[in-house]
Design a protein around this motif. Structure first.
Motif, PDB file in Angstrom:
ATOM      1  N   ARG A 159       4.534   8.633  -3.568  1.00 52.04           N
ATOM      2  CA  ARG A 159       5.918   8.463  -3.154  1.00 52.04           C
ATOM      3  C   ARG A 159       6.047   7.262  -2.236  1.00 52.04           C
ATOM      4  O   ARG A 159       5.070   6.771  -1.689  1.00 52.04           O
ATOM      5  CB  ARG A 159       6.426   9.732  -2.444  1.00 52.04           C
ATOM      6  N   ARG A 160       7.297   6.788  -2.066  1.00 52.85           N
ATOM      7  CA  ARG A 160       7.543   5.595  -1.261  1.00 52.85           C
ATOM      8  C   ARG A 160       8.727   5.815  -0.335  1.00 52.85           C
ATOM      9  O   ARG A 160       9.589   6.661  -0.586  1.00 52.85           O
ATOM     10  CB  ARG A 160       7.872   4.388  -2.149  1.00 52.85           C
ATOM     11  N   ASP A 161       8.790   4.980   0.678  1.00 51.89           N
ATOM     12  CA  ASP A 161       9.977   4.795   1.482  1.00 51.89           C
ATOM     13  C   ASP A 161      10.533   3.428   1.097  1.00 51.89           C
ATOM     14  O   ASP A 161      10.177   2.411   1.678  1.00 51.89           O
ATOM     15  CB  ASP A 161       9.625   4.859   2.970  1.00 51.89           C
ATOM     16  N   ARG A 162      11.356   3.417   0.031  1.00 54.19           N
ATOM     17  CA  ARG A 162      11.844   2.177  -0.573  1.00 54.19           C
ATOM     18  C   ARG A 162      10.659   1.302  -1.003  1.00 54.19           C
ATOM     19  O   ARG A 162       9.933   1.667  -1.907  1.00 54.19           O
ATOM     20  CB  ARG A 162      12.778   1.421   0.369  1.00 54.19           C
ATOM     21  N   LEU A 163      10.418   0.178  -0.334  1.00 54.51           N
ATOM     22  CA  LEU A 163       9.344  -0.728  -0.752  1.00 54.51           C
ATOM     23  C   LEU A 163       8.003  -0.393  -0.104  1.00 54.51           C
ATOM     24  O   LEU A 163       6.978  -0.967  -0.478  1.00 54.51           O
ATOM     25  CB  LEU A 163       9.722  -2.173  -0.406  1.00 54.51           C
ATOM     26  N   ASP A 164       7.997   0.529   0.840  1.00 55.52           N
ATOM     27  CA  ASP A 164       6.794   0.800   1.633  1.00 55.52           C
ATOM     28  C   ASP A 164       6.148   2.127   1.246  1.00 55.52           C
ATOM     29  O   ASP A 164       6.829   3.048   0.775  1.00 55.52           O
ATOM     30  CB  ASP A 164       7.143   0.854   3.119  1.00 55.52           C
ATOM     31  N   PRO A 165       4.835   2.245   1.470  1.00 50.39           N
ATOM     32  CA  PRO A 165       4.213   3.568   1.347  1.00 50.39           C
ATOM     33  C   PRO A 165       4.765   4.496   2.419  1.00 50.39           C
ATOM     34  O   PRO A 165       5.292   4.039   3.439  1.00 50.39           O
ATOM     35  CB  PRO A 165       2.717   3.277   1.584  1.00 50.39           C
ATOM     36  N   LEU A 166       4.663   5.789   2.196  1.00 47.80           N
ATOM     37  CA  LEU A 166       5.124   6.733   3.212  1.00 47.80           C
ATOM     38  C   LEU A 166       4.320   6.536   4.498  1.00 47.80           C
ATOM     39  O   LEU A 166       3.111   6.299   4.447  1.00 47.80           O
ATOM     40  CB  LEU A 166       4.963   8.167   2.724  1.00 47.80           C
ATOM     41  N   PRO A 167       4.971   6.638   5.655  1.00 49.75           N
ATOM     42  CA  PRO A 167       4.245   6.458   6.924  1.00 49.75           C
ATOM     43  C   PRO A 167       3.055   7.380   7.060  1.00 49.75           C
ATOM     44  O   PRO A 167       2.010   6.992   7.601  1.00 49.75           O
ATOM     45  CB  PRO A 167       5.317   6.756   7.982  1.00 49.75           C
ATOM     46  N   GLU A 168       3.170   8.632   6.558  1.00 42.51           N
ATOM     47  CA  GLU A 168       2.037   9.557   6.691  1.00 42.51           C
ATOM     48  C   GLU A 168       0.827   9.104   5.882  1.00 42.51           C
ATOM     49  O   GLU A 168      -0.310   9.395   6.254  1.00 42.51           O
ATOM     50  CB  GLU A 168       2.435  10.983   6.310  1.00 42.51           C
TER      51      GLU A 168
ATOM     52  N   GLU B  74       0.729 -13.357  -6.291  1.00 43.43           N
ATOM     53  CA  GLU B  74      -0.337 -12.457  -5.834  1.00 43.43           C
ATOM     54  C   GLU B  74       0.123 -11.597  -4.666  1.00 43.43           C
ATOM     55  O   GLU B  74      -0.207 -10.406  -4.583  1.00 43.43           O
ATOM     56  CB  GLU B  74      -1.578 -13.260  -5.437  1.00 43.43           C
ATOM     57  N   GLU B  75       0.888 -12.187  -3.747  1.00 40.00           N
ATOM     58  CA  GLU B  75       1.363 -11.435  -2.590  1.00 40.00           C
ATOM     59  C   GLU B  75       2.334 -10.330  -3.020  1.00 40.00           C
ATOM     60  O   GLU B  75       2.289  -9.212  -2.493  1.00 40.00           O
ATOM     61  CB  GLU B  75       2.007 -12.377  -1.574  1.00 40.00           C
ATOM     62  N   LEU B  76       3.193 -10.622  -3.981  1.00 40.46           N
ATOM     63  CA  LEU B  76       4.110  -9.597  -4.472  1.00 40.46           C
ATOM     64  C   LEU B  76       3.365  -8.499  -5.225  1.00 40.46           C
ATOM     65  O   LEU B  76       3.682  -7.313  -5.076  1.00 40.46           O
ATOM     66  CB  LEU B  76       5.177 -10.228  -5.369  1.00 40.46           C
ATOM     67  N   ILE B  77       2.379  -8.864  -6.020  1.00 43.92           N
ATOM     68  CA  ILE B  77       1.587  -7.853  -6.729  1.00 43.92           C
ATOM     69  C   ILE B  77       0.897  -6.935  -5.721  1.00 43.92           C
ATOM     70  O   ILE B  77       0.890  -5.706  -5.867  1.00 43.92           O
ATOM     71  CB  ILE B  77       0.558  -8.516  -7.670  1.00 43.92           C
ATOM     72  N   ARG B  78       0.307  -7.530  -4.681  1.00 44.26           N
ATOM     73  CA  ARG B  78      -0.371  -6.738  -3.644  1.00 44.26           C
ATOM     74  C   ARG B  78       0.608  -5.862  -2.892  1.00 44.26           C
ATOM     75  O   ARG B  78       0.401  -4.654  -2.729  1.00 44.26           O
ATOM     76  CB  ARG B  78      -1.070  -7.664  -2.648  1.00 44.26           C
ATOM     77  N   TYR B  79       1.681  -6.475  -2.421  1.00 38.45           N
ATOM     78  CA  TYR B  79       2.626  -5.796  -1.552  1.00 38.45           C
ATOM     79  C   TYR B  79       3.307  -4.627  -2.263  1.00 38.45           C
ATOM     80  O   TYR B  79       3.492  -3.554  -1.684  1.00 38.45           O
ATOM     81  CB  TYR B  79       3.672  -6.813  -1.082  1.00 38.45           C
ATOM     82  N   LEU B  80       3.666  -4.819  -3.520  1.00 35.70           N
ATOM     83  CA  LEU B  80       4.412  -3.798  -4.247  1.00 35.70           C
ATOM     84  C   LEU B  80       3.518  -2.733  -4.875  1.00 35.70           C
ATOM     85  O   LEU B  80       3.915  -1.568  -4.953  1.00 35.70           O
ATOM     86  CB  LEU B  80       5.296  -4.458  -5.310  1.00 35.70           C
ATOM     87  N   SER B  81       2.340  -3.114  -5.345  1.00 34.13           N
ATOM     88  CA  SER B  81       1.402  -2.131  -5.929  1.00 34.13           C
ATOM     89  C   SER B  81       2.163  -1.100  -6.765  1.00 34.13           C
ATOM     90  O   SER B  81       2.195   0.092  -6.450  1.00 34.13           O
ATOM     91  CB  SER B  81       0.592  -1.441  -4.825  1.00 34.13           C
ATOM     92  N   VAL B  82       2.789  -1.558  -7.859  1.00 31.68           N
ATOM     93  CA  VAL B  82       3.683  -0.690  -8.624  1.00 31.68           C
ATOM     94  C   VAL B  82       2.945   0.498  -9.246  1.00 31.68           C
ATOM     95  O   VAL B  82       3.561   1.517  -9.570  1.00 31.68           O
ATOM     96  CB  VAL B  82       4.461  -1.479  -9.707  1.00 31.68           C
TER      97      VAL B  82
ATOM     98  N   PHE C 228      15.581   4.250  -6.651  1.00 31.13           N
ATOM     99  CA  PHE C 228      14.186   3.966  -6.978  1.00 31.13           C
ATOM    100  C   PHE C 228      13.651   5.068  -7.884  1.00 31.13           C
ATOM    101  O   PHE C 228      13.947   6.249  -7.683  1.00 31.13           O
ATOM    102  CB  PHE C 228      13.342   3.874  -5.707  1.00 31.13           C
ATOM    103  N   ARG C 229      12.856   4.669  -8.875  1.00 29.00           N
ATOM    104  CA  ARG C 229      12.250   5.663  -9.764  1.00 29.00           C
ATOM    105  C   ARG C 229      10.909   6.078  -9.187  1.00 29.00           C
ATOM    106  O   ARG C 229      10.077   5.231  -8.821  1.00 29.00           O
ATOM    107  CB  ARG C 229      12.082   5.108 -11.171  1.00 29.00           C
ATOM    108  N   PRO C 230      10.644   7.374  -9.051  1.00 24.50           N
ATOM    109  CA  PRO C 230       9.441   7.824  -8.366  1.00 24.50           C
ATOM    110  C   PRO C 230       8.173   7.712  -9.192  1.00 24.50           C
ATOM    111  O   PRO C 230       7.067   7.643  -8.657  1.00 24.50           O
ATOM    112  CB  PRO C 230       9.759   9.295  -8.044  1.00 24.50           C
ATOM    113  N   GLN C 231       8.286   7.719 -10.522  1.00 22.96           N
ATOM    114  CA  GLN C 231       7.093   7.719 -11.351  1.00 22.96           C
ATOM    115  C   GLN C 231       6.446   6.338 -11.401  1.00 22.96           C
ATOM    116  O   GLN C 231       7.100   5.318 -11.232  1.00 22.96           O
ATOM    117  CB  GLN C 231       7.434   8.165 -12.776  1.00 22.96           C
TER     118      GLN C 231
END
Length: 389
Positions: free
Chosen positions: A12-21, A267-275, A374-377
């Motif tokens: 799961r995500r918080d928009r573009l970020d991983p969940l804080p936990e 590369e930075e977008l691929i890393r940052y987003l990790s779809v 955002f789509r969760p899958q």
């Protein structure tokens, strides 16, 4: 094509970020014993969040199997490379590897550039506001894959419909399954056509050079796997990538004024987003000590790619920043299951992102941030991206 929804923490995500936990968990320990899915009957396994530990698991097919049954029996999806271990994985991957060489990609590049421009034309003609996902993000990789596979032009619209309807977030389970069956049936007809008359395309070349070494069922599965993942993953990257740039205007301007940063930005977008937030689950074939913890034979292991790519020792999420030094990432996998189409993914993104910025210098999101769905899958992405200019 249809996959069960998994809304466990690491997916799961918080928009573009991983969940804080998840980032806090990764800062505490590189491995954690936890529930890996939201199915209460599934039991627990190991969640790997440390970068080096993720590399160790993904790079060790001898001790960690990707086969759903732990390395025995028939894969659940014939031709899906992530469900195979060596030597069968090696045999099937070697059929496709020559299709993604630098030389092949250079030959495809003019077609990719033309497709990108055509899709941007369609976006402009649609008028403001328009859905970037519909007119560009889904269309670009769909048309590129049709070019790669030699799909007849008359078939492309129906194939695109089946790919869209077969997505987990689209309508109901029955609709997905029906569309998935029709998609595989189309691939079966395409393979039969290539057997009769192999052209100068991916399937045609595989048939000509290795036809006796691969079954029709394997060819259908390989084609469905490569095309399906190639469309979905790139569509997610195009939509989220443009949204990320629009939400980081200083980074967008940096890329606009310094086009030499394009490769680094991709590369930075691929890393940052990790779809793909979590690699395909592994099953330990033997007892393994990793990160100070004992993984027992038969244990399920999930590697969080987004935690490995984004986590910091302080338990925060690493920001999107084109000025920071490029660091190797794991968003495209690692080891024998490294994304076979990585060179094509990069080429499509290198073509599309700068073209969008050139054509639409005043591009902006046309709805408030809270209205973006955002789509969760996996692959993680947005359902729609209304834009104006």
């Amino acid at each position: 094509m249809a996959r069960p929804t998994d809304l466990s923490m690491h997916n799961r995500r918080d928009r573009l970020d991983p969940l804080p936990e998840l980032t806090r968990l990764g800062a505490r320990a590189p491995l954690t014993r936890t529930r890996l899915t939201d199915d209460p009957e599934a039991g627990t396994g190991w969640l790997v969040t440390g970068r080096e530990e993720v590399r160790a698991v993904l790079g060790d097919p001898e001790r960690f199997s990707t086969h759903p049954a732990g390395g025995t029996g028939r894969p659940a999806q014939v031709g899906n490379l992530v469900q195979y271990d060596p030597p069968e994985h090696s045999r099937l991957r070697q059929l496709l590897a020559p299709e993604f060489t630098v030389r092949r990609m250079r030959g495809l590049e003019p077609a990719v550039d033309r497709i990108v421009e055509d899709c941007l034309d369609a976006l402009e003609k649609a008028g403001r506001p328009a859905d970037f996902m519909r007119h560009v993000a889904w269309s670009v990789p769909g048309l590129v894959m049709c070019e790669l596979f030699g799909v007849p032009r008359d078939d492309r619209a129906e194939l695109a419909r089946l790919l869209k309807v077969g997505r987990p977030a689209f309508r109901g389970r029955r609709t997905q399954v029906t569309a998935g069956g029709a998609y595989l049936a189309y691939m079966g007809r395409l393979v039969a056509r290539k057997r009769r008359d192999p052209g100068d395309d991916l399937l045609g070349r595989v048939v000509r050079e290795h036809g006796a070494d691969v079954s029709d069922e394997e060819l259908v599965g390989l084609g469905a796997f490569v095309m399906g993942s190639g469309v979905e993953n790139v569509a997610a990257m195009l939509g989220l990538g443009v949204l990320t740039l629009l939400e980081h205007p200083e980074q967008l301007e940096l890329l606009r004024t310094r086009p030499e940063l394009t490769d680094h930005a991709v590369e930075e977008l691929i890393r940052y987003l990790s779809v793909i937030p979590t690699a395909s689950p592994r099953i330990a074939r033997e007892d393994v000590t990793l990160g100070g913890r004992l993984i027992k034979a038969g244990d399920r292991v999930a590697c969080s790619l987004i935690a490995a790519n984004r986590g910091t020792p302080e338990g925060t999420s690493d920001p999107f920043d084109l000025t920071q030094d490029a660091t190797p990432h794991l968003a495209l996998g690692h080891g024998i299951h490294y994304c076979i189409g990585a060179s094509l993914v990069r080429m499509e993104l290198r073509s599309a992102y700068p073209a969008v910025l050139r054509r639409f210098p005043a591009l902006r999101v046309a709805v408030p941030p809270e209205e973006i769905q955002f789509r969760p899958q996996a692959p993680y992405g947005v359902e729609a991206l209304p834009v104006t200019w």
